[in-house]
Design an enzyme around this catalytic site. Structure first.
Site, short mmCIF file in Angstrom:
data_model
loop_
_atom_site.label_atom_id
_atom_site.label_comp_id
_atom_site.label_asym_id
_atom_site.label_seq_id
_atom_site.Cartn_x
_atom_site.Cartn_y
_atom_site.Cartn_z
CG HIS A 121 -27.32 25.70 18.32
ND1 HIS A 121 -27.44 24.34 18.53
CD2 HIS A 121 -27.64 25.91 17.02
CE1 HIS A 121 -27.81 23.77 17.40
NE2 HIS A 121 -27.95 24.69 16.48
CB SER A 125 -31.28 26.85 12.71
OG SER A 125 -30.00 26.78 13.32
CG HIS A 137 -9.49 21.30 16.71
ND1 HIS A 137 -10.83 21.13 16.46
CD2 HIS A 137 -9.31 22.65 16.86
CE1 HIS A 137 -11.43 22.32 16.46
NE2 HIS A 137 -10.54 23.25 16.69
#
Length: 302
Positions: free
Chosen positions: A104, A90, A170
Site C-alpha cells: 500500500h 492512493s 484486537h
C-alpha cells in the site's frame, strides 16, 4: 499550491501504473473517471486478471467541501468547521502468488480553509509492506529504500509512526513489516515539505517491484493460497476498522467504489484458526508482525 501538487500526483499515478504493467504485461486496466456530487472528483485506475497481480488499484482524487469530516480534524480540533481541499494518490496491490507481499502507498495534500483566517496546509502519506511469508532479504531492501527516500532522521521517525499506525490492537500484531507513515508535514515550508513527499512517492516502485520480481515465480500450492486469504482478511479488518483514509473517504461522501478499491478480491475468515507451530506461517507472526530495527539503526527518542 494546488496546481503543482495536482500535476505531480497525476504524473505519479501514471508512472506507477506503467511500472506495474511492465511487470504484468497482460493485465487488464480499467480507467474510471468520477465526479463527487459535493465537490471534486478523481480518476480510479484498476488492474485485474493479470498473471502477477490479482488486483491493483491506483486512485487519484481531488475533493473539496464546506467542512472537514471528523476523521480529518480528530487530531487537530482547531480545524473543525473549516472548509477543505484534499487531493492524493492512493494505491493497494494484491498479488496472485502468496510469496509476493501485498503493498500500500499514498501521498496526499490537505488545505483547511476559512473566510477570516489564513489557510492551513499539510502533506501526508507513506508506504508499507504486508507479506504472507516473511523474508529478511525483502524486508531489509524495503527499509533501505525507505531510508533512501527521506533520509535517516525522517526514516527513523516515519518508521516508528508506521509501526504504531498499522497495528491491529484486537489481533495484537502489526499489519506487516512497516515502512513509512507521516502526517501534518509542513516543516521547512511548502517547497521542502513537497520535496519530501515527492521523494517518498517516487521511491515506491524502487522499494516494491524488485521484491515482486524476486518472488513472483515461486512455486506454491493450495495451502499457501489459503494462508494468503487468511492474511488478506487481517488487511480488510484494518482498513474497515482503523484506517483514517477509508474513514475520511466515507465520512466526506466520497465514491464508495474508489474508497474500497483497496479490498482484496477474495479473503477468508476461520473460527479460531491458528497456523501450525514451527511452520513458515507461524514464523510470519512470531518474527515479522512486530516492530523490528531492520537496518540496525538506533531508534530516535521523542
Amino acid at each position: 499550491m494546488i496546481e503543482p501538487v495536482k500535476a505531480y500526483l497525476l504524473e505519479l499515478q501514471s508512472t506507477i501504473i506503467d511500472a506495474l504493467i511492465a511487470v504484468d504485461l497482460d493485465i487488464q486496466v480499467t480507467n474510471d473517471p468520477w465526479v463527487r456530487e459535493a465537490g471534486g472528483g478523481g480518476l480510479t485506475r484498476v488492474l485485474s486478471n493479470g498473471q502477477v497481480f490479482d488486483k491493483a488499484g491506483v486512485n487519484f482524487s481531488h475533493v473539496h467541501g464546506q467542512q472537514l469530516p471528523p476523521s480529518a480534524s480528530a487530531s487537530r480540533p482547531e480545524l473543525a468547521g473549516r472548509g477543505f481541499q484534499a487531493m492524493g494518490v492512493s494505491l493497494v496491490i494484491h498479488p496472485i502468488n502468496p510469496f509476493v507481499p501485498t503493498s500500500h502507498a499514498n501521498v496526499r495534500f490537505f488545505i483547511a480553509e476559512s473566510d477570516d483566517q489564513e489557510p492551513i496546509w499539510w502533506f501526508g502519506g507513506g508506504f508499507d509492506l504486508t507479506p504472507c511469508y516473511g523474508f529478511d532479504e525483502d524486508a531489509i531492501h524495503w527499509h533501505q529504500v525507505s531510508q533512501k527516500a527521506c533520509g535517516e532522521e525522517r526514516y527513523l521517525h516515519y518508521k516508528r509512526c508506521c509501526d504504531d499506525y498499522f497495528y491491529l490492537p484486537h489481533r495484537q500484531e502489526t499489519r506487516g513489516v512497516g515502512g513509512l507513515f507521516f502526517d501534518d508535514l509542513d516543516d521547512g515550508g511548502f517547497s521542502q515539505a513537497f520535496e519530501v513527499t515527492r521523494s517518498i512517492g517516487d521511491h515506491f516502485t524502487e522499494a516494491y517491484l524488485p521484491i515482486v520480481e524476486r518472488r513472483m515465480n515461486t512455486v506454491y500450492d493450495e495451502s499457501h493460497k489459503q494462508w494468503q486469504e487468511f492474511r488478506r482478511a487481517r488487511y480488510v479488518e484494518f482498513n474497515l476498522v482503523y484506517d483514517r483514509g477509508t474513514l475520511f473517504g466515507l465520512q466526506s461522501g466520497g465514491r464508495t467504489e474508489s474508497i474500497l478499491m483497496s479490498m482484496p478480491p477474495v479473503a477468508r475468515w476461520g473460527y479460531q484458526f491458528e497456523p501450525v507451530a514451527g511452520s513458515e506461517e507461524a514464523r510470519l507472526i512470531s518474527d515479522y508482525l512486530k516492530p523490528r530495527d531492520w537496518l540496525g539503526l538506533e531508534t530516535i527518542s521523542d
